[in-house]
Design a protein around this motif. Structure first.
Motif, PDB file in Angstrom:
ATOM      1  N   HIS A   9       0.856  -1.188   0.000  1.00  0.00           N
ATOM      2  CA  HIS A   9       0.000   0.000   0.000  1.00  0.00           C
ATOM      3  C   HIS A   9       0.894   1.240   0.000  1.00  0.00           C
ATOM      4  O   HIS A   9       1.941   1.253   0.661  1.00  0.00           O
ATOM      5  N   PRO A  10       0.551   2.288  -0.736  1.00  0.00           N
ATOM      6  CA  PRO A  10       1.433   3.465  -0.815  1.00  0.00           C
ATOM      7  C   PRO A  10       1.867   4.024   0.543  1.00  0.00           C
ATOM      8  O   PRO A  10       3.021   4.436   0.704  1.00  0.00           O
ATOM      9  N   ASP A  11       0.959   4.044   1.523  1.00  0.00           N
ATOM     10  CA  ASP A  11       1.350   4.554   2.835  1.00  0.00           C
ATOM     11  C   ASP A  11       2.389   3.654   3.495  1.00  0.00           C
ATOM     12  O   ASP A  11       3.293   4.122   4.187  1.00  0.00           O
ATOM     13  N   LYS A  12       2.268   2.343   3.290  1.00  0.00           N
ATOM     14  CA  LYS A  12       3.249   1.428   3.858  1.00  0.00           C
ATOM     15  C   LYS A  12       4.573   1.495   3.105  1.00  0.00           C
ATOM     16  O   LYS A  12       5.643   1.299   3.700  1.00  0.00           O
ATOM     17  N   VAL A  13       4.530   1.761   1.805  1.00  0.00           N
ATOM     18  CA  VAL A  13       5.778   1.967   1.061  1.00  0.00           C
ATOM     19  C   VAL A  13       6.537   3.154   1.660  1.00  0.00           C
ATOM     20  O   VAL A  13       7.759   3.105   1.853  1.00  0.00           O
ATOM     21  N   ALA A  14       5.799   4.226   1.988  1.00  0.00           N
ATOM     22  CA  ALA A  14       6.431   5.387   2.626  1.00  0.00           C
ATOM     23  C   ALA A  14       7.021   5.009   3.982  1.00  0.00           C
ATOM     24  O   ALA A  14       8.147   5.394   4.318  1.00  0.00           O
ATOM     25  N   ASP A  15       6.258   4.234   4.773  1.00  0.00           N
ATOM     26  CA  ASP A  15       6.765   3.781   6.073  1.00  0.00           C
ATOM     27  C   ASP A  15       8.016   2.929   5.912  1.00  0.00           C
ATOM     28  O   ASP A  15       8.968   3.041   6.692  1.00  0.00           O
ATOM     29  N   ARG A  16       8.009   2.056   4.917  1.00  0.00           N
ATOM     30  CA  ARG A  16       9.157   1.160   4.705  1.00  0.00           C
ATOM     31  C   ARG A  16      10.402   1.934   4.287  1.00  0.00           C
ATOM     32  O   ARG A  16      11.517   1.628   4.743  1.00  0.00           O
ATOM     33  N   VAL A  36      12.239  10.832  10.214  1.00  0.00           N
ATOM     34  CA  VAL A  36      12.124  10.849   8.759  1.00  0.00           C
ATOM     35  C   VAL A  36      10.664  11.023   8.358  1.00  0.00           C
ATOM     36  O   VAL A  36       9.788  10.387   8.936  1.00  0.00           O
ATOM     37  N   GLU A  37      10.430  11.862   7.372  1.00  0.00           N
ATOM     38  CA  GLU A  37       9.100  11.985   6.772  1.00  0.00           C
ATOM     39  C   GLU A  37       9.220  11.687   5.282  1.00  0.00           C
ATOM     40  O   GLU A  37      10.122  12.213   4.610  1.00  0.00           O
ATOM     41  N   VAL A  38       8.315  10.853   4.778  1.00  0.00           N
ATOM     42  CA  VAL A  38       8.311  10.498   3.361  1.00  0.00           C
ATOM     43  C   VAL A  38       6.919  10.742   2.788  1.00  0.00           C
ATOM     44  O   VAL A  38       5.915  10.330   3.374  1.00  0.00           O
ATOM     45  N   LEU A  39       6.870  11.416   1.667  1.00  0.00           N
ATOM     46  CA  LEU A  39       5.638  11.597   0.897  1.00  0.00           C
ATOM     47  C   LEU A  39       5.966  11.239  -0.543  1.00  0.00           C
ATOM     48  O   LEU A  39       6.880  11.811  -1.135  1.00  0.00           O
ATOM     49  N   LEU A  40       5.245  10.258  -1.087  1.00  0.00           N
ATOM     50  CA  LEU A  40       5.540   9.845  -2.454  1.00  0.00           C
ATOM     51  C   LEU A  40       4.264   9.571  -3.223  1.00  0.00           C
ATOM     52  O   LEU A  40       3.199   9.306  -2.647  1.00  0.00           O
ATOM     53  N   GLY A  41       4.393   9.674  -4.538  1.00  0.00           N
ATOM     54  CA  GLY A  41       3.278   9.380  -5.412  1.00  0.00           C
ATOM     55  C   GLY A  41       3.449  10.042  -6.765  1.00  0.00           C
ATOM     56  O   GLY A  41       4.092  11.093  -6.877  1.00  0.00           O
ATOM     57  N   GLY A 174       1.397   8.195  -0.917  1.00  0.00           N
ATOM     58  CA  GLY A 174       1.664   7.547   0.360  1.00  0.00           C
ATOM     59  C   GLY A 174       2.424   8.477   1.284  1.00  0.00           C
ATOM     60  O   GLY A 174       3.238   9.285   0.834  1.00  0.00           O
ATOM     61  N   ALA A 175       2.175   8.373   2.590  1.00  0.00           N
ATOM     62  CA  ALA A 175       2.847   9.212   3.578  1.00  0.00           C
ATOM     63  C   ALA A 175       3.130   8.403   4.832  1.00  0.00           C
ATOM     64  O   ALA A 175       2.387   7.472   5.169  1.00  0.00           O
ATOM     65  N   THR A 176       4.201   8.746   5.515  1.00  0.00           N
ATOM     66  CA  THR A 176       4.577   8.025   6.730  1.00  0.00           C
ATOM     67  C   THR A 176       3.519   8.207   7.814  1.00  0.00           C
ATOM     68  O   THR A 176       2.921   9.267   7.970  1.00  0.00           O
ATOM     69  N   ASN A 177       3.317   7.121   8.558  1.00  0.00           N
ATOM     70  CA  ASN A 177       2.458   7.110   9.746  1.00  0.00           C
ATOM     71  C   ASN A 177       1.006   7.510   9.456  1.00  0.00           C
ATOM     72  O   ASN A 177       0.328   8.055  10.329  1.00  0.00           O
ATOM     73  N   ARG A 178       0.531   7.206   8.256  1.00  0.00           N
ATOM     74  CA  ARG A 178      -0.858   7.546   7.926  1.00  0.00           C
ATOM     75  C   ARG A 178      -1.809   6.374   8.154  1.00  0.00           C
ATOM     76  O   ARG A 178      -3.011   6.542   8.090  1.00  0.00           O
ATOM     77  N   LYS A 179      -1.271   5.192   8.430  1.00  0.00           N
ATOM     78  CA  LYS A 179      -2.113   4.021   8.632  1.00  0.00           C
ATOM     79  C   LYS A 179      -1.919   3.459  10.040  1.00  0.00           C
ATOM     80  O   LYS A 179      -1.648   2.274  10.237  1.00  0.00           O
ATOM     81  N   GLY A 191       0.578   9.549  18.358  1.00  0.00           N
ATOM     82  CA  GLY A 191       1.963   9.415  17.917  1.00  0.00           C
ATOM     83  C   GLY A 191       2.157   8.282  16.941  1.00  0.00           C
ATOM     84  O   GLY A 191       1.608   7.191  17.113  1.00  0.00           O
ATOM     85  N   GLY A 192       2.948   8.529  15.890  1.00  0.00           N
ATOM     86  CA  GLY A 192       3.249   7.501  14.903  1.00  0.00           C
ATOM     87  C   GLY A 192       4.424   6.640  15.335  1.00  0.00           C
ATOM     88  O   GLY A 192       5.410   7.134  15.895  1.00  0.00           O
ATOM     89  N   ILE A 193       4.352   5.335  15.049  1.00  0.00           N
ATOM     90  CA  ILE A 193       5.373   4.400  15.535  1.00  0.00           C
ATOM     91  C   ILE A 193       6.533   4.219  14.569  1.00  0.00           C
ATOM     92  O   ILE A 193       7.504   3.536  14.897  1.00  0.00           O
TER      93      ILE A 193
END
Length: 262
Positions: A9-16, A36-41, A174-179, A191-193
């Motif tokens: 899932h795009p959000d998990k790709v960002a987390d990974r 780290v913050e990641v936003l992709l798409g 996808g974005a970090t800690n969105r799921k 808080g995001g893990i």
């Protein structure tokens, strides 16, 4: 009622991606300070790193290419040093790296069941997918899959309501800690893990609270202030070590990011 998304899932790709960058920082020094913050798409990857150790453009690009399996993405990397006041908080001992409230809740049979379904489907279809279970109603949205085959395997489920589809980061961002619901179930708080080092309470205290709830079968509620050296009657350094061992057990921050806590 629970939602689960898989590692593609795009959000998990960002987390990974973020988790892999944190793993890289830990390979450079024993106790890095990093967020780290990641936003992709849609062909673009934006990464912001606040860190005590340097991550080069080439290192970040290699991680992005490996995880996305694409070499043609346009990457923007912003790399800055950790704030000096925050750095001073951690200078001489392991202290709580941020403020927050946290809870751990024992997983329900429904949550465990959906996690197994998600894992089973992902073994056959390692592509973007989302799954929902509530009130005995199962919804399966799995990209790049044979919808008829899934319907045969899960005859009572709602499978791909719009028919066959192709997901991924060209369809959705996808974005970090969105799921967090997918990662933590009812243990989710503010808080995001993912995407931070172990000094951050968002990582260590969330892991600790979740593990304690599963071990005791009872909900756990905790809070802390930045600079605290003790939480729940334990030294903060002990909580960090509990979280460190858990991350090692699952295979690192990148592997942790694939499915979260369950």
């Amino acid at each position: 009622m629970i939602e689960k998304v898989n590692p593609s899932h795009p959000d998990k790709v960002a987390d990974r991606i973020a988790g892999a960058i944190v793993d890289l920082a830990y390979s450079k020094v024993e106790n890095p300070k990093i967020a780290v913050e990641v936003l992709l798409g849609h062909g673009v990857v934006n990464i912001i790193i606040e860190s005590s150790v340097n991550i080069s453009d080439a290192e970040a690009e290699a991680i992005v290419s490996r995880i996305t399996k694409r070499t043609n993405l346009k990457m923007s990397l912003v790399m800055v040093a950790q704030d000096p006041i925050l750095a001073h908080n951690q200078a001489n001992t392991i202290r709580c790296g941020d403020n927050g409230i946290f809870k751990g809740v024992p997983l329900t049979n429904e949550e465990k069941q959906l996690s197994k379904i998600a894992h089973d489907i992902y073994k056959k279809y390692p592509t973007d997918g989302k799954y929902v279970l509530g009130d005995n109603k199962l919804i399966i949205c799995q990209s790049c899959a044979n919808t008829s085959d899934l319907r045969a395997s899960y005859p009572t489920a709602i499978v791909n309501p719009l028919g066959d589809w192709v997901g991924g980061t060209d369809v959705d961002s996808g974005a970090t800690n969105r799921k967090l619901g997918s990662d933590m179930a009812q243990s989710a708080t503010g808080g995001g893990i993912h995407a931070k080092d172990l000094s951050k309470a968002d990582v260590s205290v969330n892991i600790y609270a979740f593990l304690k709830a599963q071990a005791t079968g009872k909900p756990v509620e905790l809070f802390c202030a930045i600079g605290d050296t003790e939480i729940d009657g334990k030294q903060y350094s002990e909580i960090v070590e509990i979280a460190r061992q858990y991350i090692k057990q699952v295979g690192g921050f990148e592997k942790f990011a694939e499915w979260g806590l369950f």
